[in-house]
Structures are given as structure tokens and as C-alpha cells.
Design an enzyme around this catalytic site. Sequence first.
Site, PDB file in Angstrom:
ATOM      1  CE  LYS A 169      -9.536  -8.644  -9.569  1.00  0.00           C
ATOM      2  NZ  LYS A 169      -8.693  -7.447  -9.499  1.00  0.00           N
TER       3      LYS A 169
ATOM      4  N   GLY B 277     -12.884   4.376 -10.591  1.00  0.00           N
ATOM      5  CA  GLY B 277     -11.789   3.727 -11.309  1.00  0.00           C
ATOM      6  C   GLY B 277     -11.915   2.219 -11.170  1.00  0.00           C
TER       7      GLY B 277
ATOM      8  NE  ARG C 290      -1.964   0.852  -5.286  1.00  0.00           N
ATOM      9  CZ  ARG C 290      -2.014   0.406  -4.036  1.00  0.00           C
ATOM     10  NH1 ARG C 290      -3.163   0.449  -3.374  1.00  0.00           N
ATOM     11  NH2 ARG C 290      -0.954  -0.079  -3.429  1.00  0.00           N
TER      12      ARG C 290
ATOM     13  CB  ALA D 157     -11.299   3.414  -4.616  1.00  0.00           C
TER      14      ALA D 157
ATOM     15  CB  ALA E 201       0.199  -7.336 -11.144  1.00  0.00           C
TER      16      ALA E 201
ATOM     17  N   GLY F 177     -14.673   7.435  -6.234  1.00  0.00           N
ATOM     18  CA  GLY F 177     -13.796   7.051  -7.340  1.00  0.00           C
ATOM     19  C   GLY F 177     -14.366   5.904  -8.152  1.00  0.00           C
TER      20      GLY F 177
ATOM     21  CG  HIS G 259     -19.494 -23.891 -32.962  1.00  0.00           C
ATOM     22  ND1 HIS G 259     -20.070 -22.655 -32.798  1.00  0.00           N
ATOM     23  CD2 HIS G 259     -20.495 -24.801 -32.922  1.00  0.00           C
ATOM     24  CE1 HIS G 259     -21.377 -22.810 -32.686  1.00  0.00           C
ATOM     25  NE2 HIS G 259     -21.660 -24.098 -32.753  1.00  0.00           N
TER      26      HIS G 259
ATOM     27  CG  ASP H 228       1.976  -0.077  -8.928  1.00  0.00           C
ATOM     28  OD1 ASP H 228       1.955  -0.547 -10.083  1.00  0.00           O
ATOM     29  OD2 ASP H 228       1.064  -0.261  -8.101  1.00  0.00           O
TER      30      ASP H 228
HETATM   31  C1  FAD Z   1      -7.537  -3.656  -4.675  1.00  0.00           C
HETATM   32  C2  FAD Z   1      -6.540  -3.734  -5.803  1.00  0.00           C
HETATM   33  C3  FAD Z   1      -6.793  -4.558  -6.887  1.00  0.00           C
HETATM   34  C4  FAD Z   1      -5.866  -4.662  -7.914  1.00  0.00           C
HETATM   35  N1  FAD Z   1      -6.154  -5.488  -8.963  1.00  0.00           N
HETATM   36  C5  FAD Z   1      -5.272  -5.624  -9.968  1.00  0.00           C
HETATM   37  C6  FAD Z   1      -5.513  -6.526 -11.032  1.00  0.00           C
HETATM   38  O1  FAD Z   1      -6.537  -7.199 -11.069  1.00  0.00           O
HETATM   39  N2  FAD Z   1      -4.571  -6.624 -11.999  1.00  0.00           N
HETATM   40  C7  FAD Z   1      -3.422  -5.893 -11.979  1.00  0.00           C
HETATM   41  O2  FAD Z   1      -2.601  -6.033 -12.896  1.00  0.00           O
HETATM   42  N3  FAD Z   1      -3.169  -5.017 -10.990  1.00  0.00           N
HETATM   43  C8  FAD Z   1      -4.054  -4.881  -9.979  1.00  0.00           C
HETATM   44  N4  FAD Z   1      -3.771  -4.032  -8.937  1.00  0.00           N
HETATM   45  C9  FAD Z   1      -2.517  -3.256  -8.990  1.00  0.00           C
HETATM   46  C10 FAD Z   1      -1.325  -4.128  -8.593  1.00  0.00           C
HETATM   47  O3  FAD Z   1      -1.532  -4.659  -7.310  1.00  0.00           O
HETATM   48  C11 FAD Z   1      -0.042  -3.307  -8.641  1.00  0.00           C
HETATM   49  O4  FAD Z   1       0.085  -2.714  -9.915  1.00  0.00           O
HETATM   50  C12 FAD Z   1       1.174  -4.178  -8.395  1.00  0.00           C
HETATM   51  O5  FAD Z   1       1.108  -4.817  -7.140  1.00  0.00           O
HETATM   52  C13 FAD Z   1       2.456  -3.335  -8.461  1.00  0.00           C
HETATM   53  O6  FAD Z   1       3.550  -4.152  -8.245  1.00  0.00           O
HETATM   54  P1  FAD Z   1       4.929  -3.588  -7.657  1.00  0.00           P
HETATM   55  O7  FAD Z   1       5.822  -4.771  -7.567  1.00  0.00           O
HETATM   56  O8  FAD Z   1       5.365  -2.422  -8.444  1.00  0.00           O
HETATM   57  O9  FAD Z   1       4.592  -3.030  -6.206  1.00  0.00           O
HETATM   58  P2  FAD Z   1       3.836  -3.622  -4.948  1.00  0.00           P
HETATM   59  O10 FAD Z   1       3.013  -4.798  -5.295  1.00  0.00           O
HETATM   60  O11 FAD Z   1       3.171  -2.468  -4.304  1.00  0.00           O
HETATM   61  O12 FAD Z   1       5.012  -4.164  -4.018  1.00  0.00           O
HETATM   62  C14 FAD Z   1       5.958  -3.331  -3.458  1.00  0.00           C
HETATM   63  C15 FAD Z   1       6.536  -4.017  -2.238  1.00  0.00           C
HETATM   64  O13 FAD Z   1       7.670  -3.277  -1.804  1.00  0.00           O
HETATM   65  C16 FAD Z   1       7.687  -3.255  -0.397  1.00  0.00           C
HETATM   66  N5  FAD Z   1       8.495  -2.087   0.002  1.00  0.00           N
HETATM   67  C17 FAD Z   1       8.267  -0.787  -0.287  1.00  0.00           C
HETATM   68  N6  FAD Z   1       9.264  -0.003   0.154  1.00  0.00           N
HETATM   69  C18 FAD Z   1      10.140  -0.844   0.755  1.00  0.00           C
HETATM   70  C19 FAD Z   1      11.382  -0.633   1.398  1.00  0.00           C
HETATM   71  N7  FAD Z   1      11.925   0.576   1.479  1.00  0.00           N
HETATM   72  N8  FAD Z   1      12.015  -1.712   1.929  1.00  0.00           N
HETATM   73  C20 FAD Z   1      11.477  -2.960   1.847  1.00  0.00           C
HETATM   74  N9  FAD Z   1      10.311  -3.213   1.221  1.00  0.00           N
HETATM   75  C21 FAD Z   1       9.659  -2.170   0.674  1.00  0.00           C
HETATM   76  C22 FAD Z   1       6.239  -3.149  -0.004  1.00  0.00           C
HETATM   77  O14 FAD Z   1       6.050  -3.610   1.327  1.00  0.00           O
HETATM   78  C23 FAD Z   1       5.592  -4.061  -1.048  1.00  0.00           C
HETATM   79  O15 FAD Z   1       5.480  -5.380  -0.581  1.00  0.00           O
HETATM   80  C24 FAD Z   1      -4.668  -3.923  -7.867  1.00  0.00           C
HETATM   81  C25 FAD Z   1      -4.393  -3.094  -6.772  1.00  0.00           C
HETATM   82  C26 FAD Z   1      -5.313  -3.007  -5.744  1.00  0.00           C
HETATM   83  C27 FAD Z   1      -4.999  -2.130  -4.569  1.00  0.00           C
END
Ligand code: FAD
Length: 478
Positions: free
Chosen positions: A58, A190, A279, A276, A327, A188, A451, A319
Site C-alpha cells: 500500500k 489476482g 500463496r 504472483a 490479514a 497471475g 453531502h 493463512d
Molecule cells: C504483497 C501482498 C499484499 C497483501 N495485501 C493485503 C491486503 O491489502 N489486505 C489483506 O488483508 N491481506 C493482504 N495480504 C495478505 C496478508 O498479508 C496475509 O493474509 C496475512 O499476513 C496472514 O496473516 P497470518 O498471521 O496468518 O500469517 P503471516 O502474516 O504470514 O505471519 C506468519 C508469521 O509466522 C512466522 N512463522 C512461520 N512459521 C514459524 C515457525 N515455525 N516458528 C516461528 N515463526 C514462524 C513467519 O515468519 C511469519 O512472520 C497481502 C499479502 C501480500 C504478499
Amino acid sequence: MSQKFDVVVIGAGPGGYVAAIKAAQLGLKTACIEKYQDKEGKLALGGTCLNVGCIPSKALLDSSWKFYEAKNGFSVHGISTSELNIDIPAMIGRKSTIVKGLTGGVASLFKANGVTTLQGHGKLLAGKKVELTAADGTVEIIEADHVILASGSRPIDIPPAPVDQKVIVDSTGALEFQQVPQRLGVIGAGVIGLELGSVWARLGAQVTVLEALEKFIPAADEAVSKEALKTFNKQGLDIKLGARVTGSKVEGEQVVVSYTDAAGEQSITFDRLIVAVGRRPVTTDLLASDSGVDLDERGFIYVDDYCTTSVPGVYAIGDVVRGLMLAHKASEEGIMVVERIKGHKAQMNYNLIPSVIYTHPEIAWVGKTEQTLKAEGVEVNVGTFPFAASGRAMAANDTGGFVKIIADAKTDRVLGVHVIGPSAAELVQQGAIAMEFGSSAEDIGMMVFSHPTLSEALHEAALAVGGGAIHIQNRKKR
Ligand SMILES: Cc1cc2nc3c(=O)[nH]c(=O)nc-3n(C[C@H](O)[C@H](O)[C@H](O)COP(=O)(O)OP(=O)(O)OC[C@H]3O[C@@H](n4cnc5c(N)ncnc54)[C@H](O)[C@@H]3O)c2cc1C
């Protein structure tokens, strides 16, 4: 003696860090394990979202939009600029500063709320024990009453286009270009491909998007995806649908990509290529073979509607589990799980998770599309209002797109809000609030809207559902 916590969270993305803060707020002794290090080799909390996802993308979308507007949109306001330049390293640097501020902010929130940060790799063992391996190889066993797995996702690689983070990059590499590629390919169409493609197109790259599907943004309402395709094409994004990439060859600073489409075998040369294509969940070395946690057939951690895994006391969110990879979905799952650990009644409304694509025009929706509802045999009434008829949009010289509201023909209850146009994400959120409270289109139509605002388009679309819009000719008479 090993450390013991009420809650141990693995992963500090928006799922994990929000869950950890909430757990600490509710009085639970909480630790969060994270291994991600930034470019300086320092622990960085915040996951994909803050480090290489939502926020940095962003930041670049906003910078590139300002440049594009200055170049193409100022003259209509009577503003002229003699020379316009973009310093890409400065733009990337601004993005990195924002990321640093936010990831540091999560560390401060952990401190303020009493969350223990544990740096290293977490692995769930049997009996709700977690093995923590530090970067220097030291291993510690941590005990927990409850474990929340929030390990997130990573980009999918495809054999025809192996990422080298130089010429062929994934979404993370595409946030780090130090100059504008002249010819940029994106595999992609997406959300991520369109957003990152837009950043570099606005800065002058000639962008071609190769999408294997025949349909553009299939999750969106068809009226929205048609409008989006038309507008992106006008903006110069060359979106090739039904184009399946079959191979790539890096030649110095260029890559030749081969693909097949309706016309047969094709090839095209780019200076940079972004892959892209989606994921995949991160479960590598996350679960000991006797942890008891099951994966589903697609490799996600299997959970029920409350994010409970196959092991009592072990949960998984974000995810790494089924559903939209967003997020806000991850964070709300984290809150729900912690509330339930505390014995509170909590559930998520998976039907009302808004989706947004931060292109220009912005695209956002919540609820069902007209096509889905019709396929389900639901009779609907539809109200649409174009931004071309909005005084606020005209004042801003941003009149592309529309608001579309879909309501049940029998009850008038709003079943979907779809927006393409300025501030679509914010407008759809208003629709989501209305839908959460079971609003009818008439309810929205009876409310007072400021408005002039873009929100008036939502008001008018709601009025249009019953044939009562004021500022356009209604298709349906009352
Ligand atoms: C370019 C891009 C743009 C995006 N834009 C948006 C948006 O605008 N709006 C939106 O809602 N979503 C967006 N997303 C998606 C969003 O980033 C994810 O859906 C979100 O971050 C998922 O959150 P999470 O907590 O499940 O996992 P993640 O954010 O992936 O965090 C997981 C964390 O766990 C850690 N981890 C993994 N395994 C281990 C382990 N065994 N031990 C210790 N640490 C570990 C990783 O290092 C990571 O830091 C975007 C993604 C990308 C790539």
C-alpha cells in the site's frame, strides 16, 4: 526447568500478534514465537502483512498513485508542473521506514501488554509442548495450556518460472525494485499481481499480465470485473486471459516467457517478471510427527469453524487454515480463539469478510455476487449508482465505477455490496456494518448521509434497489 505459559502463539503475523495481545489483555500468561529477521538481521514482528505484504504494497501504491496523478491528473485542476521526477530508491526507502515503524510498534505493544517474545523457530510436539530452536541452534522446550498456530503462508513457486529474486521475482522481490523496469511481466491476475503490476505501470513500466483463467477476477461480481477489465486496459495494463505460462529463459537482464493461449504458442520478453500465482500454507517443520494435528487435503491445517484443530487445546488461524488469505480474517480468528480459551462465547461471521483490491479504481465487495445468488435460486433486486453522477466524485475528478447493492427480493435484506471506484474499501465497510445488523436496502435508504460524500453513492444505490434513487433515472418504477 522449562518455561510454562497459558498460551503460546507460533507466528507473529496479524493472526498471531493480535491473538497474543488479546490473550495478555485477558490475563493469560502469553508468549509469541517468531523467527523472521529483517534485512539488518533483526527480529521483525508483524508477519507477511507488515513486512512484505499489505503495508509495504500500500505504501508503494500510494507513492506511485501520487506520481501518476501529478503526471496525468493535475492539469484538469489547472495545476502544471514543469518537470516531474521519481526517485525510486527514495520511494522504496519510505516504504521500509513505514514497515520499520509498524513492526517496532508491535514489539512495543507486546511489551506494554506483557507478551513474552521468543525469537526462533517453533515446532509443536505432542502434549502441547513447543520446541523452540534459536538461530544459534539452542533448543528449549516450552509448555503451554493452549497453543495457537499462526505460521501464515508463502508465495507459490511454479516450475516454468523459477524465482531468482533478480529478474524473476515473487511479491517480496517486486517491493524492492530499485528502478522502473521498462517491460514488466506479471504471472497471475489476482489481487497481488494486479496491485504490484499497477505500482510499476503508474511509474512508467509497460505491464503485461498473463492469467491462465479465462475469467477476470472470478470472485468479484461480474459487473465489477467487466468494468475493472475495461478500465485497466484503458490505463495501459495489457491483461492476457487464458494465457498459460509454459516456460521462461533468463538471458542476462531479460527473461523470455513462453505461454499458450487461444492462438497457440507465444513468447514475450520482459526486463522483470513477477510471479504472483497465489500463496501456500507454511507448515514446514511446524508439527512433530506425533503432534496429532491433521492437515486437510490441500495442505492447510485442518480446523473447524472455531479454529480448533484435531488436538484439544491446539488452535490454528490465518493463512495456514482454510478460507480467505487476508490479514483481517487472520486477526479476527485470533481474537475469536482467545475469547473462547477464556470461556467466552465468540464466533466469526465468515459470510461478511470484505475483500479489497487496492488498484485504481479500487475494487471491494462484501457478501454474495448476483451470479452466486442467482445460481442458488435466490430472487434479488439490484440497485446501482455510478460515481459519474456523484457530485463529490466529480469534484475530485474521480468518476469511474459504481456502487451495486443486491437485496433479497422478498425481504429486502442486503445480501451483497460491490463497489468499483474511489474509496471502494471504505464504502464496502459501511455495507458490511449494515449487513452485520441485518439491514434492508430500505433501512440504508432511510439514513441521512453527509453531502457531498462518496458515501452518498451507497445511499443512492440502496434507494435504487426499490426504484427510488433521486440522482439517476431508476430502472425500476415504484
Ligand atoms: C504483497 C501482498 C499484499 C497483501 N495485501 C493485503 C491486503 O491489502 N489486505 C489483506 O488483508 N491481506 C493482504 N495480504 C495478505 C496478508 O498479508 C496475509 O493474509 C496475512 O499476513 C496472514 O496473516 P497470518 O498471521 O496468518 O500469517 P503471516 O502474516 O504470514 O505471519 C506468519 C508469521 O509466522 C512466522 N512463522 C512461520 N512459521 C514459524 C515457525 N515455525 N516458528 C516461528 N515463526 C514462524 C513467519 O515468519 C511469519 O512472520 C497481502 C499479502 C501480500 C504478499
